[in-house]
Enzyme design. Structure first.
Site, PDB file in Angstrom:
ATOM      1  CE1 TYR A 171       5.793  -6.948   2.288  1.00 41.82           C
ATOM      2  CE2 TYR A 171       7.732  -5.569   2.041  1.00 41.82           C
ATOM      3  CZ  TYR A 171       7.001  -6.479   2.770  1.00 41.82           C
ATOM      4  OH  TYR A 171       7.458  -6.922   3.977  1.00 41.82           O
ATOM      5  CG  ASP A 204     -11.495  -0.603   2.655  1.00 40.48           C
ATOM      6  OD1 ASP A 204     -11.126  -1.382   1.759  1.00 40.48           O
ATOM      7  OD2 ASP A 204     -10.713  -0.133   3.496  1.00 40.48           O
ATOM      8  CD1 TRP A 214      -2.403   1.674   2.401  1.00 39.43           C
ATOM      9  CD2 TRP A 214      -2.705   1.668   0.187  1.00 39.43           C
ATOM     10  NE1 TRP A 214      -3.352   2.629   2.108  1.00 39.43           N
ATOM     11  CE2 TRP A 214      -3.559   2.660   0.752  1.00 39.43           C
ATOM     12  CE3 TRP A 214      -2.728   1.508  -1.197  1.00 39.43           C
ATOM     13  CZ2 TRP A 214      -4.402   3.458  -0.008  1.00 39.43           C
ATOM     14  CZ3 TRP A 214      -3.570   2.313  -1.973  1.00 39.43           C
ATOM     15  CH2 TRP A 214      -4.396   3.270  -1.377  1.00 39.43           C
ATOM     16  CE  LYS A 256      -7.645   1.129   4.660  1.00 40.23           C
ATOM     17  NZ  LYS A 256      -8.094   0.529   3.388  1.00 40.23           N
ATOM     18  CG  ASN A 266      -7.608  -8.923   6.421  1.00 42.28           C
ATOM     19  OD1 ASN A 266      -7.265  -9.222   7.550  1.00 42.28           O
ATOM     20  ND2 ASN A 266      -7.121  -7.869   5.778  1.00 42.28           N
ATOM     21  CB  SER A 284      -7.611   1.840  -2.268  1.00 41.05           C
ATOM     22  OG  SER A 284      -7.571   1.845  -0.850  1.00 41.05           O
ATOM     23  CE  LYS A 308     -10.143  -2.869   5.204  1.00 43.08           C
ATOM     24  NZ  LYS A 308      -9.328  -3.279   4.083  1.00 43.08           N
TER      25      LYS A 308
END
Lengths: 329, 329
Positions: free
Chosen positions: A48, A240, A11, A102, A252, A134, A187
């Site tokens: 990554y 999201d 990210w 997050k 996740n 995103s 989420k």
């Protein structure tokens, strides 16, 4: 203007790539020297975000203080590492700090913006949260993406909106930083449940219900953090959640899928081999639910499956056979 | 108790199959004699729900009056056909009528429950709406599904809840029949947009944003029909929207996919070859938006692409390049 980003995961790297269009330079902080060298020597982050050739005004460092000398700073590292990573930083002048992390801190039960505020000892008005549906890979490929940037000081948020917005990276603003952060945290836990449902081949109907009831669980955190309920239904909450729960780029969701397919928790963690925020966040959620006496049936099942060895099929049965009731109480 | 269902399409047939567990008998009304014969002779509905062997207490008729002699009646036919189909029925005693149809009537701009009320001349208290994320095929295969049953008379709704609920077909109740019907109508239009986005390969981020902003458009109808905003965030609103917008069993989504892939509207309609509710509903939405001056950017683009030959890529550009603003106004 120069941008510094704390982190060099997927990210952080995607943000660097898309925002390098708007900034003179972007510098990433990597904990891992190999990642920094890969970025500096090859304009790549093979670990990554492979396949993306990074813009030439992007570089990396392992010196965290250098990041905080830039004009604007984004923090994009795993939630549970924020405090230990930035606590020794002394800011010499006022800076705008944007959280792109997050989760909820285990123990303190605080959201990223509060952890940042305490760690850097800066006023709340200088902290912002950037969140929304995103996937890093899609942002880096310049596919259309919309996010919410939230901050108490809406004038500063408007300035940042102009600074960060690109043709494919569309920024909406909001004053509700806590509401935006609740969405980003919860989420990931619901996405694990949706992945498990898909791993068990329960179908699209079941998954859509889990998303809906999961969003309802998200609203339970609104009064605790004094947030605005509407935010939950926006890009950083619903948006999201939908993305993470339905898109296979989510770690996740993939963790949940593996559990549903019959892998053990340990095997699934090993297979993913990157931070799975929901596994940590669900611990903090469990603590919050006990402290405030919240009814969170989906999160509760995710917790029990991960930490109390509850069988995943048994968890689904328990969820489906709860007492008949009204949809909203 | 005996159940009558107006309709013999995939949703009507799936409802018959799952509810036949709870009723003494279920009888479906088919407009098409071949469909009725197929059901009566082979316990199959090869045209609309192939691969499912129907329970033995299910039969079909082409005599509509027979349906209305059953104890409970479900209406599950395309929205624009409800009035013409049931207007000649004279009910001799009080019956509970459940609408499983989704849309807005073009011209009158009325929701299914109001069209049923006027057509049968019955009190509002006897009408209910059943809606939620429920692909027919998954319901028929007894995969877990949750729906909302809404009616003004909550005591009667509770009775119906007990009557309709099965182990895999979970019924929540609500008093907000209009809110439930708004969700069922608007979601089909947004699903067309999401399909088009996927057809254009815009990615998961874009689709999640469309779902989020689409849900926001759905809330604009709440004051017009005097509904409860919370309903929009439940199974019949958000839940059904997520399902329809992400699951390939949806005809509305598939229609959008084809448009996105470059097929013309006429070609796409021909390929689907079944009712695509969103194509009709968007006409009614256009009329509502003009009458009440609503800002509905996604629905507007869907309308223009279908009826005004706006190029789909141009539509996406227009959506992505709207003025920067706050997320919620």
């Amino acid at each position: 203007m120069k941008l510094g980003i704390v982190g060099a995961g997927s990210w952080a790297t995607a943000l660097a790539h898309i925002l390098s269009k708007n900034f003179q330079s972007v510098i990433l902080w990597a904990r891992d020297k190999d990642v920094a060298e890969n970025i500096n020597q090859n304009h790549k982050n093979d670990k990554y975000l492979p396949d993306i050739l990074l813009n030439s005004n992007i570089s990396a460092t392992i010196d965290l203080e250098e990041i905080f000398r830039q004009d604007i700073i984004i923090i994009a590292i795993p939630m549970q590492h924020i405090r230990e990573t930035i606590s020794n930083i002394k800011l010499k002048e006022e800076k705008m700090i944007i959280s792109a992390s997050k989760g909820i801190e285990i123990g303190s039960l605080k959201l990223p913006s509060d952890v940042i505020k305490e760690s850097l000892d800066i006023p709340e008005e200088n902290i912002f949260a950037l969140s929304g549906p995103s996937f890093a890979k899609e942002v880096a490929k310049e596919l259309p993406t919309a996010l919410t940037l939230a901050g108490k000081d809406i004038q500063k948020a408007e300035k940042l909106q102009q600074l960060l917005n690109t043709k494919t990276f569309r920024i909406y603003i909001s004053e509700d930083i806590k509401g935006v952060e609740i969405g980003g945290a919860v989420k990931n836990v619901i996405a694990i449940a949706c992945g498990a449902s898909d791993g068990l081949k329960l179908g699209n109907n079941a998954r859509a219900s889990l998303i809906t009831r999961g969003l309802y669980e998200m609203t339970k955190f609104v009064p605790i953090f004094n947030a605005n309920p509407q935010t939950i239904y926006g890009l950083s909450g619903l948006g999201d959640l939908v993305l993470t729960a339905t898109g296979d780029l989510s770690r996740n969701r993939r963790f949940g899928l593996l559990i549903g397919e019959g892998y053990s928790v340990e095997e699934a963690i090993k297979k993913i081999n990157q931070t799975i925020e929901g596994i940590e966040t669900v611990k903090a959620i469990k603590q919050l639910s006990e402290k405030y006496n919240l009814e969170l049936p989906i999160s509760e099942m995710v917790y029990k499956v991960i930490y109390e060895k509850l069988n995943i099929k048994k968890a689904v049965d328990l969820l489906m056979n709860r007492e008949l009731k009204k949809e909203f109480l």
